[in-house]
Every structure is written in C-alpha cells, then in structure tokens.
Design a protein around this motif. Structure first.
Motif, short mmCIF file in Angstrom:
data_model
loop_
_atom_site.label_atom_id
_atom_site.label_comp_id
_atom_site.label_asym_id
_atom_site.label_seq_id
_atom_site.Cartn_x
_atom_site.Cartn_y
_atom_site.Cartn_z
N LEU A 68 0.80 -1.21 0.00
CA LEU A 68 0.00 0.00 0.00
C LEU A 68 0.84 1.27 0.00
CD1 LEU A 68 -2.63 -1.05 2.70
CD2 LEU A 68 -2.87 -1.18 0.22
N ILE A 69 2.06 1.18 0.49
CA ILE A 69 2.87 2.37 0.74
C ILE A 69 4.17 2.30 -0.06
CG2 ILE A 69 4.15 3.68 2.49
CD1 ILE A 69 1.24 3.89 3.08
N THR A 70 4.54 3.41 -0.67
CA THR A 70 5.89 3.58 -1.19
C THR A 70 6.64 4.44 -0.18
OG1 THR A 70 5.14 3.45 -3.49
CG2 THR A 70 7.32 4.36 -3.10
N PHE A 71 7.71 3.90 0.33
CA PHE A 71 8.48 4.55 1.40
C PHE A 71 9.84 4.97 0.83
CE2 PHE A 71 11.53 3.43 5.00
CZ PHE A 71 11.44 4.69 5.60
N TYR A 72 10.16 6.24 0.97
CA TYR A 72 11.41 6.79 0.44
C TYR A 72 12.42 6.89 1.58
CZ TYR A 72 8.67 7.86 -3.69
OH TYR A 72 7.88 7.75 -4.82
N PHE A 123 4.86 -2.41 2.32
CA PHE A 123 5.43 -1.23 1.67
C PHE A 123 6.60 -1.62 0.79
CE2 PHE A 123 7.81 -1.79 5.58
CZ PHE A 123 9.12 -1.45 5.26
N THR A 124 6.88 -0.75 -0.16
CA THR A 124 8.04 -0.88 -1.04
C THR A 124 8.97 0.28 -0.74
OG1 THR A 124 6.72 -1.90 -2.78
CG2 THR A 124 8.84 -0.96 -3.42
N THR A 125 10.27 0.00 -0.68
CA THR A 125 11.24 1.06 -0.41
C THR A 125 11.85 1.57 -1.71
OG1 THR A 125 11.81 0.04 1.72
CG2 THR A 125 13.35 1.66 0.82
N ASP A 160 1.08 7.03 -0.24
CA ASP A 160 0.07 6.02 0.05
C ASP A 160 -0.73 5.75 -1.21
OD1 ASP A 160 -2.06 4.47 0.93
OD2 ASP A 160 -2.15 5.46 2.88
N LEU A 161 -0.56 4.58 -1.77
CA LEU A 161 -1.20 4.24 -3.04
C LEU A 161 -2.70 4.05 -2.90
CD1 LEU A 161 1.48 1.72 -4.38
CD2 LEU A 161 1.37 4.20 -4.68
N SER A 162 -3.17 3.82 -1.66
CA SER A 162 -4.61 3.61 -1.46
C SER A 162 -5.38 4.92 -1.31
CB SER A 162 -4.85 2.73 -0.23
OG SER A 162 -4.42 3.39 0.95
N THR A 163 -4.70 5.99 -0.92
CA THR A 163 -5.38 7.27 -0.71
C THR A 163 -4.85 8.38 -1.61
OG1 THR A 163 -3.82 7.97 1.02
CG2 THR A 163 -5.75 6.68 1.72
N GLY A 164 -3.69 8.16 -2.21
CA GLY A 164 -3.08 9.19 -3.04
C GLY A 164 -2.29 10.23 -2.26
N VAL A 165 -2.22 10.07 -0.95
CA VAL A 165 -1.52 11.04 -0.10
C VAL A 165 -0.01 10.89 -0.26
CG1 VAL A 165 -0.98 11.60 2.30
CG2 VAL A 165 -3.35 11.30 1.59
N MET A 219 3.33 12.43 1.74
CA MET A 219 3.53 13.08 3.03
C MET A 219 4.99 13.00 3.45
SD MET A 219 1.36 12.19 6.45
CE MET A 219 -0.11 12.86 5.69
N SER A 220 5.47 14.05 4.11
CA SER A 220 6.82 14.08 4.65
C SER A 220 6.76 14.40 6.15
CB SER A 220 7.67 15.13 3.92
OG SER A 220 7.04 16.39 3.93
N GLU A 221 7.91 14.34 6.81
CA GLU A 221 8.10 14.54 8.25
C GLU A 221 7.63 13.31 9.03
OE1 GLU A 221 7.32 18.13 10.26
OE2 GLU A 221 7.72 19.40 8.54
N SER A 222 8.56 12.74 9.78
CA SER A 222 8.32 11.44 10.40
C SER A 222 7.15 11.43 11.38
CB SER A 222 9.59 10.95 11.11
OG SER A 222 10.03 11.89 12.08
N ASN A 223 7.05 12.40 12.26
CA ASN A 223 5.96 12.38 13.24
C ASN A 223 4.60 12.56 12.57
OD1 ASN A 223 7.89 12.07 15.18
ND2 ASN A 223 7.53 14.02 16.21
N VAL A 224 4.55 13.41 11.56
CA VAL A 224 3.30 13.61 10.82
C VAL A 224 2.89 12.31 10.13
CG1 VAL A 224 2.21 14.89 8.93
CG2 VAL A 224 3.78 16.06 10.49
N ILE A 225 3.87 11.61 9.58
CA ILE A 225 3.60 10.33 8.91
C ILE A 225 3.05 9.31 9.91
CG2 ILE A 225 4.68 8.35 7.78
CD1 ILE A 225 6.60 10.36 6.42
N LEU A 226 3.64 9.23 11.09
CA LEU A 226 3.18 8.25 12.07
C LEU A 226 1.77 8.55 12.55
CD1 LEU A 226 6.09 7.27 11.86
CD2 LEU A 226 6.14 7.05 14.34
N GLU A 227 1.45 9.82 12.73
CA GLU A 227 0.07 10.19 13.08
C GLU A 227 -0.89 9.76 11.97
OE1 GLU A 227 -0.70 14.16 14.61
OE2 GLU A 227 1.44 14.40 14.99
N TYR A 228 -0.49 9.99 10.73
CA TYR A 228 -1.32 9.62 9.58
C TYR A 228 -1.56 8.11 9.54
CZ TYR A 228 -2.39 8.47 4.71
OH TYR A 228 -2.96 7.94 3.58
N LEU A 229 -0.51 7.33 9.76
CA LEU A 229 -0.65 5.87 9.71
C LEU A 229 -1.63 5.38 10.78
CD1 LEU A 229 3.07 4.79 9.16
CD2 LEU A 229 1.24 4.85 7.45
#
Length: 251
Positions: free
Chosen positions: A5-9, A39-41, A78-83, A85-95
């Motif tokens: 579901l996720i492409t992770f950079y 996820f895919t890196t 996020d391939l399921s929502t099109g979002v 996103m950057s910044e680690s804490n923001v990403i974790l809240e989103y997940l």
C-alpha cells in the motif's frame, strides 16, 4: 494486507538494505513493520532527494538559510489514498488514523503527552551528537558523502571532524550525555514495570527513542563499537535493551 500500500522513500547508505543513521527514516520503517503495513522502499542518495520529492509532490520540510525550500526524507506515498507526506511524526500520526485496525502508536488520548515526552527526550539525546557526527560520513556512499559534507560543513563553518571533542572536552561531553540520558531514564522509571515506556506494548515513544539509538549504533559502525559498548552499560542497560527491541522492525 497482501498488496503493498505504501511507497516509502529512504536514504541509501552502505548499510542498505538495513537503515542508515537517520533516526527519522528508521522511525517510519519501524512503524510500518510494527503495524504490518506492506510497503516498497525507494532508496535515494542525498543528492537525489530534492528532485524526487518535487517530482512526486512531497511537501518541503523547512527552509535553508538562504530562504530556499528544504526537502528531506522520510516521505511516504500512500497508493490507497493518493496522499504524499513528509516529516516522520506527521507520517506516524497519519498511519495511526488511516489504518486503525493495526497496532496503535498513540493509544487512547496519548498523542499530546507522547509527543511532549519525545520532544523533551530527544532534546537530551542531542548531547550525543558531537560525539557521533564524525563517524557518519564513513557509512555513506561517495556521492552521498560529498553532498552530506558540503551541506553540513557549509552551514557549520568547519569540517565535521572538528566538532568531535578531544581529551578533557570529550570526557566532559560523555559525562553530560550520560547525565542527560540518566534524566530520561528517571522519567521512564516512573512509568512502572512494563516492558516498554507506556506498558507492555510498543508505542510511538519507544519507536522514536529506539530509532535514535539505532541511528547512533549504525553511525558508530565497527570503529565506534567500543563507544557503543560504553553507552550500553549506562542506566542498567536500558538503551541497548530498547535498541534491540526495536531492531527487528528496522528491516
């Protein structure tokens, strides 16, 4: 969740496919694995980050001293929502919000208190940076090392090796770092007898502190192994225990 579901950079280093010294990318990788989100890196060298972030529409994370926009990793798409996103804490809240049926990073109403605790703890952990920063370039590929050095040293006005304290200054820096980590240890000790900071389940603060500790260990490499052994003995081995608890989720 069989589909990815996720492409992770993430940042390419000599440690690839394991995380490099960045605690921010390690934090997101740990959270994705803990939650079981497929996820895919996509691995990027430091000089590639800005162009790729702009290409996929990732938000900038700050500004440089000259006012130009700064782009950093981690980033997720996020391939399921099109979002994007950057910044680690923001990403974790989103997940946590987007995948509610996975293990919670912020259970109950703990978002604010965990973020506050982590901010205070990370401030104390910064005391270790002068003791570690000179080790980081050795873990980077040549093109990334040149970019990393030029950007940091231009900002600092000196070579990173000059930041490492020597002699009595190093002894003082070690004592300050140990005392700062001791302060954090004291806070954690008041949480009770659970395996993790908030009990028996790993949450955001464990992931964040564990990522920072893993980053320090990776940065030190073989050359700094003796230094890590010293850190491992502080506060009855708490930091090595937390690092080891998080390490399986950093793959």
């Amino acid at each position: 969740m069989s589909q990815k579901l996720i492409t992770f950079y993430d940042i390419t280093t000599k440690a690839k496919p394991n995380p490099g010294p960045s605690p921010f990318t390690a934090k997101v990788r740990c959270a994705l694995n803990l939650k079981g989100i497929k996820f895919t890196t996509v691995w990027l060298e430091y000089p590639e980050i800005e162009a790729e972030c702009k290409r996929i529409g990732a938000p900038p994370t700050g500004k440089r001293p000259d006012g130009s926009l700064l782009y950093t990793l981690p980033v997720i798409q996020d391939l399921s929502t099109g979002v994007v996103m950057s910044e680690s804490n923001v990403i974790l809240e989103y997940l946590d919000k987007t995948y509610p049926d996975t293990p919670k990073l912020f259970p109950g109403n703990t978002l604010g208190i965990q973020l506050a605790f982590d901010a205070a703890a990370q401030t104390r952990l910064l005391d270790i940076l002068p003791l570690v920063i000179a080790y980081i370039p050795a873990g980077l590929n040549p093109v990334a090392e040149a970019h990393w050095r030029s950007t940091r040293e231009r900002q600092l006005g000196k070579r990173v090796e000059e930041l490492e304290p020597k002699g009595e200054a190093r002894v003082a820096a070690l004592q300050k770092t140990q005392a700062s980590l001791g302060e954090v240890d004291g806070w954690i000790s008041k949480s009770g007898e659970g395996k993790f900071i908030m009990g028996d389940e790993m949450t955001f603060v464990d992931i964040s502190l564990g990522a920072a500790l893993c980053g320090v260990r990776v940065a030190l490499g073989d050359k700094g192994a003796a230094f890590w052994e010293e850190i491992s003995g502080w506060q009855s081995g708490r930091w090595e225990q937390l690092r080891k608890a998080c390490e399986p989720y950093h793959k």
